[in-house]
Scaffold this motif. Sequence first.
Motif, PDB file in Angstrom:
ATOM      1  N   ASP A 252       0.821  -1.215   0.000  1.00 32.23           N
ATOM      2  CA  ASP A 252       0.000   0.000   0.000  1.00 32.23           C
ATOM      3  C   ASP A 252       0.854   1.264   0.000  1.00 32.23           C
ATOM      4  N   LEU A 253       1.917   1.250   0.781  1.00 28.61           N
ATOM      5  CA  LEU A 253       2.773   2.438   0.840  1.00 28.61           C
ATOM      6  C   LEU A 253       3.487   2.671  -0.490  1.00 28.61           C
ATOM      7  N   ILE A 254       3.898   1.598  -1.141  1.00 23.96           N
ATOM      8  CA  ILE A 254       4.523   1.739  -2.461  1.00 23.96           C
ATOM      9  C   ILE A 254       3.524   2.303  -3.464  1.00 23.96           C
ATOM     10  N   LEU A 255       2.290   1.806  -3.418  1.00 24.35           N
ATOM     11  CA  LEU A 255       1.258   2.300  -4.327  1.00 24.35           C
ATOM     12  C   LEU A 255       0.963   3.778  -4.075  1.00 24.35           C
ATOM     13  N   VAL A 256       0.931   4.176  -2.816  1.00 30.49           N
ATOM     14  CA  VAL A 256       0.715   5.584  -2.482  1.00 30.49           C
ATOM     15  C   VAL A 256       1.818   6.443  -3.095  1.00 30.49           C
ATOM     16  N   GLY A 257       3.047   5.961  -2.972  1.00 30.18           N
ATOM     17  CA  GLY A 257       4.173   6.704  -3.534  1.00 30.18           C
ATOM     18  C   GLY A 257       4.113   6.792  -5.044  1.00 30.18           C
ATOM     19  N   LEU A 258       3.799   5.684  -5.703  1.00 33.01           N
ATOM     20  CA  LEU A 258       3.706   5.683  -7.161  1.00 33.01           C
ATOM     21  C   LEU A 258       2.572   6.578  -7.635  1.00 33.01           C
ATOM     22  N   ASN A 259       1.430   6.504  -6.946  1.00 36.67           N
ATOM     23  CA  ASN A 259       0.291   7.347  -7.329  1.00 36.67           C
ATOM     24  C   ASN A 259       0.578   8.824  -7.080  1.00 36.67           C
ATOM     25  N   GLY A 260       1.455   9.093  -6.126  1.00 33.23           N
ATOM     26  CA  GLY A 260       1.804  10.479  -5.825  1.00 33.23           C
ATOM     27  C   GLY A 260       2.916  11.030  -6.708  1.00 33.23           C
ATOM     28  N   GLY A 261       3.401  10.201  -7.620  1.00 37.70           N
ATOM     29  CA  GLY A 261       4.422  10.661  -8.552  1.00 37.70           C
ATOM     30  C   GLY A 261       5.829  10.666  -7.996  1.00 37.70           C
ATOM     31  N   LEU A 262       6.061   9.979  -6.874  1.00 34.59           N
ATOM     32  CA  LEU A 262       7.412   9.932  -6.317  1.00 34.59           C
ATOM     33  C   LEU A 262       8.315   9.061  -7.176  1.00 34.59           C
ATOM     34  N   LYS A 263       9.595   9.375  -7.162  1.00 32.30           N
ATOM     35  CA  LYS A 263      10.570   8.549  -7.861  1.00 32.30           C
ATOM     36  C   LYS A 263      10.736   7.228  -7.112  1.00 32.30           C
ATOM     37  N   GLU A 264      11.090   6.212  -7.867  1.00 30.09           N
ATOM     38  CA  GLU A 264      11.259   4.887  -7.249  1.00 30.09           C
ATOM     39  C   GLU A 264      12.323   4.925  -6.159  1.00 30.09           C
ATOM     40  N   SER A 265      13.383   5.687  -6.387  1.00 30.10           N
ATOM     41  CA  SER A 265      14.461   5.784  -5.402  1.00 30.10           C
ATOM     42  C   SER A 265      13.970   6.446  -4.114  1.00 30.10           C
ATOM     43  N   GLU A 266      13.061   7.416  -4.232  1.00 31.30           N
ATOM     44  CA  GLU A 266      12.513   8.099  -3.059  1.00 31.30           C
ATOM     45  C   GLU A 266      11.658   7.146  -2.228  1.00 31.30           C
ATOM     46  N   ILE A 267      10.841   6.348  -2.911  1.00 33.79           N
ATOM     47  CA  ILE A 267       9.986   5.378  -2.212  1.00 33.79           C
ATOM     48  C   ILE A 267      10.850   4.338  -1.519  1.00 33.79           C
ATOM     49  N   ALA A 268      11.841   3.830  -2.226  1.00 35.52           N
ATOM     50  CA  ALA A 268      12.717   2.799  -1.668  1.00 35.52           C
ATOM     51  C   ALA A 268      13.460   3.320  -0.442  1.00 35.52           C
ATOM     52  N   LYS A 269      13.902   4.546  -0.505  1.00 37.54           N
ATOM     53  CA  LYS A 269      14.638   5.126   0.624  1.00 37.54           C
ATOM     54  C   LYS A 269      13.754   5.268   1.849  1.00 37.54           C
ATOM     55  N   GLU A 270      12.523   5.775   1.654  1.00 42.58           N
ATOM     56  CA  GLU A 270      11.634   5.967   2.800  1.00 42.58           C
ATOM     57  C   GLU A 270      11.226   4.649   3.442  1.00 42.58           C
ATOM     58  N   LEU A 271      11.034   3.626   2.628  1.00 45.70           N
ATOM     59  CA  LEU A 271      10.575   2.338   3.155  1.00 45.70           C
ATOM     60  C   LEU A 271      11.719   1.408   3.540  1.00 45.70           C
ATOM     61  N   GLY A 272      12.949   1.823   3.238  1.00 48.46           N
ATOM     62  CA  GLY A 272      14.096   0.987   3.567  1.00 48.46           C
ATOM     63  C   GLY A 272      14.124  -0.304   2.775  1.00 48.46           C
TER      64      GLY A 272
END
Length: 300
Positions: A252-272
Amino acid sequence: MGLREQIDFDPEYAAYKISSFMKESANRFQTNGAIIGLSGGIDSACVCGLSVMALGASNVFGLIMPDQDSDPKSEEDAKLVAQTYGIRTKTIDITPVLDAFGIYDIIPKDTFSKRDKVAKLVKFGYSLFPKSFSPFIGGLKGTKFNWQRKIQAYYRIKHRVRMVYLYYYGEQLNYLVMGTANRTENLTGFFVKYGDSAADIMPILNLYKTQIRRLSEFIGVPKLVIEKPSVPDLIPGIEDELALGLSYEKLDLILVGLNGGLKESEIAKELGTNGRLINYVKKLVNLSECMRGPPGVPDA
């Protein structure tokens, strides 16, 4: 704002908005109530509770539709949900209909009779798949593997038969068919087209799976239904998170990030986590896009 803050929501306001939408929809469709396929899982339980809030228990009807491969506990849980909200139900064993279609020529009837043993074998089988191969991804579009085509045909017809029953009884009662799909399933293609994706309205389609859990707590869904692992209950041993390849919390958190237009690297960093997992989820979303839309039509 972080991903966890973005997915946060007010369950009381959501319950009010959704139940109001249900009531307005029933009036717009000129129907007398709502019919729901009760699986014993959290999504159908949540929709049941919201339907009762919107229309009253006397105007909500639940169909419980097990087949020979269903876990008996699922039927018990479905009846518990119905009892909790005080709605009427009817139980229909869909095994004879499936038998008439000939699905047990694909997988013999007694294959899943020893549920615990089969469940262990299925989970072990999943552990043998290489990381580069996902059976779930393989099913989002056409597949070259004959064994996979047979399994898909075997389980997908179950959802479609249940859809037919819902409309058959819904039309006799003049009841609205309530869908139970959530946003996580919809975005990843974790549904059967023209099966559990078919409904008159989809009241919880804007909510992620983890949000459904919070909303369910607020509206009084039985605790054991909320806390048990989510399963499609089509073949023993298959759990949602096993099939999807990751937990709902992370998905769900990855989907939120993708839907929000975040870069993959940004999502990966926040979620570890690593970029490979983000790419996998992105692939699910892209491959399943054709399932969410209407049938293809040629240009005029």
